[in-house]
Design an enzyme around this catalytic site. Structure first.
Site: not given
Lengths: 523, 523
Positions: B360, B382, B274
């Site tokens: 689940y 998620g 960078t």
């Protein structure tokens, strides 16, 4: 179509000079592509109800439909859109379908999608305040607005009531897991310091705690942060607390560890567990943890959104005594993925562990200490402008509509619960706290029940779930609570209306009747 | 307008029943809101060139413009759009501006934005294959396409050349930091196992390595994963290797640690740092690390994109011998934030540390072992459908346009470099490898130089940067290389053309002349 043994070198197309230079962000192209995308979205929402919620595709189906090598030359955008419609959509699980009742809904709204679109077009990287002042400040503002809706104490806000900076603050992250990870790391470092550890040597003495109903991602986050797997305590819960964490058991576990010379470091309390929406008692957990100076984090990923309604706010009682809380508007506050709001009472404890200060990011504003550089409250450096969509949702719908949305979902769940309770073949397994109903075909105790004993009940319920999901007309998930196999019926997909809930119930009843009939034939 | 001492309870608006129920995803509303958003985006791209790149706002400016309490009732979407235009836009740092030369550009394209829009509308959560088969498979396909463009060996692909599953694979994450973190954790766990550690006790013996030019987020990721700060080796670099990692120095450091009974665990090599775009020699680093069975990760966040052009691909030579590589299409492959592609040679080493299996989420497809559950290759559970935008970019532009884009940016950077070299008041400080030019006003050695010595040069260059950035007509960042304060001129913002580069150079020359004049007046 293609195959992977095609020569990848073919992708190194020679650069053929076009007449026109390539302008990837030409405003007219952008508008044209986006109008096509908007048309797709419109059609999608109009038709998603009729699509199978869970697609009947086999693993690898898409790889057989699309070419396996990247194209060497450009193609009209319509080609991508055509393949999207014809190959991708048929293999999607439609979370936006009103017939989606699995997991938790990924709620969404017109304002959120529009906000996300604008953010992705502006495409700012707001690692420091200077790199995107408005993005940082709008995120801070949106978080403070949400904190007010949730009735969080001012100690969690970025601005004090007097308008100045307090010690608290928030940040928008991608997932609850990240919120857990960064707070675990801050708590870990604090515990190492106060236990006089030489470097990280003392990490083997640090212990963490959560109820056995806590999301598995918590236990994963503990391992990511380097906690010893042997020191991660999963506190058993039972029906006597509706599967919420028992503060007495927590105290017992923490005291035993402290007596053994270990250092209780962190407790995760959940408001609305993923499995069954159990609620850990926040205030009582905080009181226990305080005896050991352990960090308390509240995971209210799903149910936190409900706490914008006064009638649900009591689930957060005691939150003023915890160290951090996270909740995800992408779950139940109509904000598309991803948007997890983390609030901490003392941001310095977080930034102390997460701050970096490379030369090329140094600037006067950061040096002044007057601004928040949000990179220091998250895992990475780069960050999207997620505050925009969250702010647009609150700005456009206001507290009133957001509360209406929560209440409407809860009312529909109550309707479903009543339907279940009205049919004695079924039982509601745990109390319904929010918009999730955990139910099952009950084991035979009376003549009306269809499954003899727990093993039979599990078999019947598995069968019910699989048959339901195969119809494409509903998608429900399952869990195991107290050793019982249970179906989870989560209401709240943003296109859902009561008629969808009622249709699903009719389908459940009909399918159950078929299972009974088939079982009879098998005998 | 508002103030935070307004009673937050006012936000708890009583729910006034409207005639119409609230439909947050009504298709007509969605289309209407999105059309307004598209109009905004069109206007934004048409006008962004004329907006100040870096806004001249003070900390807290936005909090003074917008109300501090959340609205209790709903408002037309136009209100949010009006406040966006009038309050938010004036405080943005415009990364999309063609006059943006700071950091690295966040490149973008019409196809990417359209893909992101569709993904946010579908709003799937693809944690498991079953939860979104097409999302998982399109991500896998897009990653394999990109791997082919990059000339990565098949061992990093999800599909082997024979079409079956290999041991390698990829995943799209949010940031390079996350890619570093998950691979550090996998390497950490492997090193603990092979060193016979009792739990995590052995973590105090694990050591990690990177050049001193490595992104600060690497050192942060090490701390997140629990490595001892005392065991994080920053290997000094110098002008003799153009600030790339010297394999001899790496070997020396690793051997010294091994001799001291420590366990060399992980080496991070950067392709395109960078700070100054230095390149660590990938193959030589891999050879050194192999002696100690240490994990090698390649961070090619920015410059990886250039490696789709054969003339730059040599920077990845030896990549077949490393364990993982990440690169970020959101930096230089015209894909809006966020999109970091992580490839690993043995996914089982990653999933072994990251897998969770809550009840689940159990399903037949996962049990079969035939599918990839991408949650097991990332921090969280998620995940957004990020594969769509990446696939749409490659599908629409093809290898040819993507290469053209890279080459055009590099050519513009070369033009700027030539302009700098043509003015003897300035010097190019390190060789230009890609589209970043590190230059400065040179210290006085000849009569033409304007700053006497290093301290004067730093002062003059700081002054130049600040004056440039205050004009709003260009935004450049700085770094320090080899003790010298240097200006970074990063070409490649997606709306950029050669005329913007030339205008910026004219501004730099003019401003430098003014600085000389002002310095003369001061005397």
């Amino acid at each position: 179509m293609g195959s992977l043994d095609a020569n990848p070198a073919a992708a190194y197309a020679a650069f053929a000079a076009d007449v026109e230079p390539f302008r990837p962000l030409d405003a007219d192209d952008v508008r044209s592509y986006l109008h096509k995308a908007v048309d797709f979205v419109y059609d999608y929402y109009k038709s998603v109800e009729s699509l199978p919620v869970l697609p009947g595709v086999e693993p690898g189906y898409l790889l057989r439909l699309l070419q396996s090598a990247p194209p060497s030359s450009s193609a009209p955008f319509d080609i991508a859109m055509k393949e999207l419609r014809e190959a991708v959509v048929p293999g999607m699980t439609h979370w936006a379908s009103p017939n989606f009742f699995a997991f938790f809904p990924a709620t969404n709204s017109a304002a959120a999608i529009a906000g996300e679109l604008i953010a992705s077009a502006m495409n700012t990287v707001g690692f420091t305040w200077q790199a995107a002042p408005a993005a940082t400040e709008l995120e801070v503002l949106a978080l403070d607005w949400l904190a007010q809706l949730l009735g969080l104490p001012a100690s969690f806000m970025n601005r004090t009531v007097a308008g100045g900076r307090g010690t608290g603050g928030g940040v928008i992250l991608g997932t609850t897991s990240e919120a857990m990870l960064v707070t675990l790391v801050a708590a870990r470092d604090a515990a190492l310091r106060r236990s006089g550890s030489n470097g990280v040597a003392g990490i083997t003495r640090l212990t963490v705690y959560a109820a056995d109903q806590t999301h598995s991602t918590f236990f994963k986050a503990c391992r990511l942060a380097g906690f010893d797997p042997a020191n991660i305590r999963s506190i058993p819960t039972g029906a006597e607390t509706d599967y919420g964490l028992d503060p007495a058991r927590l105290l017992e576990a923490m005291q035993a560890d402290a007596d053994a010379g270990l250092v209780p470091t962190y407790v995760c309390a959940t408001v609305g567990t993923t499995s069954s929406n159990a609620v850990d008692p926040v205030g009582a957990v905080a009181d226990v943890a305080a005896r050991f100076a352990a960090w308390v984090h509240v995971d209210a990923a799903y149910a936190g959104s409900a706490c914008i309604c006064p009638e649900f706010r009591h689930h957060l009682d005691g939150v003023e005594r915890v160290d951090s809380i996270s909740m995800s508007p992408h779950k139940w506050l109509m904000t598309c993925l991803d948007c997890t709001c983390l609030y901490v009472r003392d941001t310095h404890r977080l930034t102390g562990s997460l701050e970096t200060n490379p030369e090329y990011l140094k600037n006067h504003a950061s040096d002044s200490g007057e601004v928040t550089d949000l990179k220091d409250m998250q895992v990475g450096v780069g960050r999207r402008f997620r505050g925009l969509k969250l702010w647009m949702v609150m700005r456009t719908y206001g507290a009133g509509k957001l509360q209406e949305h929560i209440r409407s979902d809860v009312a529909m769940a109550k309707t479903f619960e009543d339907l279940v309770r009205g049919d004695d073949r079924f039982e509601v397994v745990v109390p319904r706290n929010f918009a999730l109903v955990c139910f099952r075909i009950r084991p035979r105790k009376s003549g009306a029940a269809i499954a003899a004993g727990e093993a039979e009940a599990e078999k019947a319920n598995r069968e019910l779930m699989e048959r339901l999901n195969k119809t494409g007309k509903a998608y429900v998930a399952h869990t195991v609570v107290g050793g019982r196999f249970v179906l989870r019926f989560a209401v709240g997909s943003s296109l859902q209306e009561e008629r969808h809930v009622r249709s699903a119930w009719e389908l459940i009843k009909k399918t159950t009747t078929e299972i009974v009939a088939d079982a009879g034939e098998d005998k």
